[in-house]
Design an enzyme around this catalytic site. Structure first.
Site, short mmCIF file in Angstrom:
data_model
loop_
_atom_site.label_atom_id
_atom_site.label_comp_id
_atom_site.label_asym_id
_atom_site.label_seq_id
_atom_site.Cartn_x
_atom_site.Cartn_y
_atom_site.Cartn_z
N ASP A 1 -7.92 3.95 1.85
CA ASP A 1 -7.42 4.15 2.89
C ASP A 1 -7.75 4.32 3.91
O ASP A 1 -9.15 5.37 3.99
CB ASP A 1 -6.21 4.90 2.31
N CYS B 1 1.19 -1.12 -0.18
CA CYS B 1 0.02 0.21 0.04
C CYS B 1 0.70 1.42 0.08
O CYS B 1 2.26 1.13 -0.55
CB CYS B 1 -1.15 -0.59 1.24
N THR B 2 0.16 2.17 0.43
CA THR B 2 1.28 3.62 0.63
C THR B 2 2.12 3.50 1.50
O THR B 2 3.63 3.52 1.36
CB THR B 2 0.90 4.71 0.54
N GLY B 3 1.57 3.95 2.76
CA GLY B 3 2.67 3.57 3.89
C GLY B 3 3.23 2.43 5.11
O GLY B 3 3.48 2.81 5.78
N ASN B 4 2.10 1.29 4.67
CA ASN B 4 2.83 0.46 5.21
C ASN B 4 2.40 0.22 6.19
O ASN B 4 3.13 -0.35 7.80
CB ASN B 4 3.74 0.00 5.13
N THR B 5 1.33 1.16 7.55
CA THR B 5 1.00 1.38 8.81
C THR B 5 -0.62 0.64 8.51
O THR B 5 -0.97 0.28 9.71
CB THR B 5 1.37 2.39 9.42
N CYS B 6 -1.36 0.35 7.48
CA CYS B 6 -2.32 0.50 7.48
C CYS B 6 -3.22 -1.27 7.11
O CYS B 6 -2.80 -1.73 7.96
CB CYS B 6 -4.16 1.51 7.04
N ARG B 7 -3.24 -0.89 5.41
CA ARG B 7 -4.47 -1.94 4.59
C ARG B 7 -2.90 -2.80 4.85
O ARG B 7 -3.18 -4.23 4.69
CB ARG B 7 -4.15 -1.25 3.22
#
Length: 168
Positions: free
Chosen positions: A139, A8-14
């Site tokens: 997101d 994903c984008t930041g690798n902290t959620c999805r």
């Protein structure tokens, strides 16, 4: 070992939720998945950021999955080369990977694309779990916990289908 890479984008959620849910499924599967292990990375991750507290809470409370020790990391060439399959949260993530690593085209899909194929109107997509009738997992960053719960449900539904495919 067959590596499943979630991006994903930041690798902290999805992608961190997908990694946790997938590895939990592998650890609790009696047959068929022992050769697989999930990893995750972000296209714009800040190295060593923790998983989002709402993502941690939702997975723990609703799925008994603990991602509290997750540390964000940026995707690398080695990740792409060693991955058996790369599953992105959005079409834009997929396109970014293919722009950077065109050789990965035969193993890069969005999560929903791989799970559901081209059938975005399937019954499972219309049961309220999938508000967007597209192949992206939106997101939840910065949104209420309820949105994280919906996001985790979307990921879990898709992973259930992906796991069946990988066992075949």
């Amino acid at each position: 070992m067959k590596k499943v890479l979630f991006v994903c984008t930041g690798n902290t959620c999805r992608s961190s939720m997908a990694e946790g849910l997938f590895n939990y499924a592998v650890e609790n599967d009696k047959d068929g998945l022992k050769d697989f292990k999930a990893f995750s990375a972000g296209l714009s991750a800040f190295e060593d950021d923790c998983a989002n507290p709402k993502a941690v809470k939702v997975l723990k409370e609703h799925y008994n999955v603990d991602i509290s020790s997750h540390k964000a990391r940026r995707i690398t060439k080695s990740d792409v080369e060693s991955a058996y399959i790369i599953l992105t949260m959005t079409k834009n993530h997929k396109n970014a990977i293919l722009a950077m690593y065109p050789g990965a085209a035969d193993k890069t899909y969005t999560v929903k694309e791989y799970a559901y194929g081209d059938d975005v109107s399937s019954d499972s997509m219309n049961q309220g779990h999938h508000r967007n009738h597209n192949m992206d997992i939106s997101d939840p960053y910065g949104l209420p916990e309820e949105v994280y719960k919906i996001c985790a449900g979307e990921i879990k539904d898709a992973l259930d289908r992906i796991i069946i495919k990988l066992k075949e």
